[in-house]
Scaffold this active site. Structure first.
Site: not given
Length: 327
Positions: A10, A135, A186, A239, A249, A276
Site C-alpha cells: 500500500s 498510504a 511508535k 507519527d 493504522s 511491524e
C-alpha cells in the site's frame, strides 16, 4: 527521472502515485498476478482495487531490473529486508541512492534498516522518509507532512525536491538515528493504545499511554544517540499521533483485537498486512533489557504478546508501578 520502488504494498503504491506525475516509476512485485494487474489494468488489486494508477507506473518481478535506476526506494517490511537485498551487493553503484520507507528493528541483530543495508553494502547513499502519513490518504492527495533524514544534508535536500508536492510537504534532517528509532517505537505504542481501546478503556487511558509513551520513546532513542528534538517532531510524536488514533493504522487495529481477546494467529487472518509492531516489540524489549533502559509499556506488551500475560493484569501492573515525580 526513472525511480524504482522495491515493494508493491500500500505505501509503495501511494508513493509511486505521488511520484508518477513527474517521473517514471518501476515497482518490484514478486507476485506475477500483481505485476500483470499493474501493467495491464493499472490497478494494485491487493491494496487499492478501486484506484486507477498512472500509466507512468510499471511493475516487474525482476529485482535486478530495478537496480538500473539511480533512485531506489525501499518499501519491503523490515524483517524481509536482509533476505531481499543480501544477493544484490554487486548491483549497487556508487552513485545510487536508497531511500527507506519501512519502519522497525530487525529481530536478533536489533539493527535499524540503515544498519542492515550498511551491513550488506558497506558505505552507501542512504536516506529515510518518515512521519504521519497513511498510504490511504497520500494516494488521495490529502495534505501530508513528513521528514527526510540523511547524514548527507545535500542528499536530504535533493530528496526533498523530488518528493515535495502541493499536498506533500517534506522537511529535512540529519538525524537518521532518531527518525528510524521514532518510527520503530511508535508502532509499539500504537499497538498498546489499540489494546486499551479493545479492553474498552476510554480517552483518559489512551491520553496517558500516548503521553507516557512519548517519554518512553525519547528515553530509548536518546540512549541510542538520537536527538530529543527529532522525537518531538514528525517522525516521533507526529507519527505516534496518527498511528495511535487512526482507523487506517494496522498496529492500532491489531492492538484492539488483542484487547478483545484475539490471538496472534487471529491477527494474520483479520489484517492482511504486515504488523511491524509485533516483531519490533520483541527487538526493542530485548535491546532495552540488554542496555538497561526503562521501557514499562514495551515490557508489558512483550509479556502479553510473547509470554501469554493477561491483558487486564498488564494494565493493572502499569498502573501499580511505584509512584514518582513525572520528570
Amino acid at each position: 527521472m526513472k525511480i524504482s520502488i522495491i515493494g508493491a504494498g500500500s505505501w509503495a503504491s501511494a508513493i509511486a502515485s505521488l511520484l508518477s506525475d513527474k517521473n517514471e516509476v518501476l515497482l518490484y512485485a514478486r507476485d506475477r498476478d500483481l505485476e500483470r494487474s499493474i501493467n495491464e489494468d493499472h490497478v494494485n488489486f491487493k491494496y487499492f482495487p478501486k484506484k486507477k494508477l498512472s500509466e507512468n507506473i510499471r511493475a516487474t518481478s525482476d529485482l535486478k531490473t530495478c537496480f538500473e535506476n539511480r533512485i531506489l526506494i525501499n518499501a519491503i517490511p523490515t524483517q524481509n529486508v536482509r533476505r531481499v537485498y543480501e544477493n544484490t551487493k554487486e548491483w549497487l553503484r556508487d552513485d545510487q541512492v536508497i531511500i527507506n520507507l519501512s519502519k522497525g528493528l530487525e529481530l536478533n541483530t536489533h539493527y535499524r534498516i540503515s544498519e542492515i543495508l550498511k551491513d550488506i553494502y558497506g558505505d552507501l547513499n542512504f536516506a529515510v522518509l518518515s512521519g504521519p502519513s497513511h498510504a490511504e490518504e497520500v494516494i488521495d492527495n490529502m495534505p501530508t507532512v513528513v521528514v527526510c533524514a540523511s547524514e548527507d544534508l545535500k542528499l536530504a535536500k535533493e530528496i526533498q525536491n523530488i518528493f515535495s508536492r502541493s499536498y506533500f510537504r517534506v522537511y529535512t534532517s540529519t538525524d537518521v538515528n532518531g527518525v528510524e528509532l521514532g518510527g520503530s517505537v511508535k508502532n509499539i505504542l500504537a499497538f498498546s493504545i489499540g489494546m486499551a481501546s479493545g479492553l474498552g478503556y476510554g480517552d483518559n487511558s489512551k491520553a496517558a499511554l500516548i503521553t507516557r509513551g512519548i517519554h518512553e520513546m525519547e528515553r530509548f532513542a536518546s540512549h541510542l544517540g538520537a536527538e530529543p528534538k527529532t522525537i518531538h517532531g514528525l517522525a516521533g510524536i507526529g507519527d505516534l499521533i496518527v498511528t495511535a488514533t487512526s482507523e487506517h493504522s494496522r498496529n492500532n487495529r491489531a492492538g484492539k483485537l488483542i484487547g478483545q481477546g484475539k490471538s496472534l494467529d487471529d491477527l494474520s487472518k483479520e489484517i492482511n498486512m504486515v504488523i511491524e509492531g509485533i516483531p519490533t516489540t520483541k527487538a526493542v524489549y530485548e535491546l532495552s533489557r540488554d542496555m538497561g533502559i526503562e521501557m514499562p509499556i514495551t515490557n508489558e506488551l512483550y509479556k502479553v504478546l510473547f509470554e501469554g500475560k493477561d491483558v487486564d493484569q498488564s494494565v493493572r501492573d502499569l498502573m501499580g508501578r511505584d509512584l514518582k515525580n513525572e520528570y
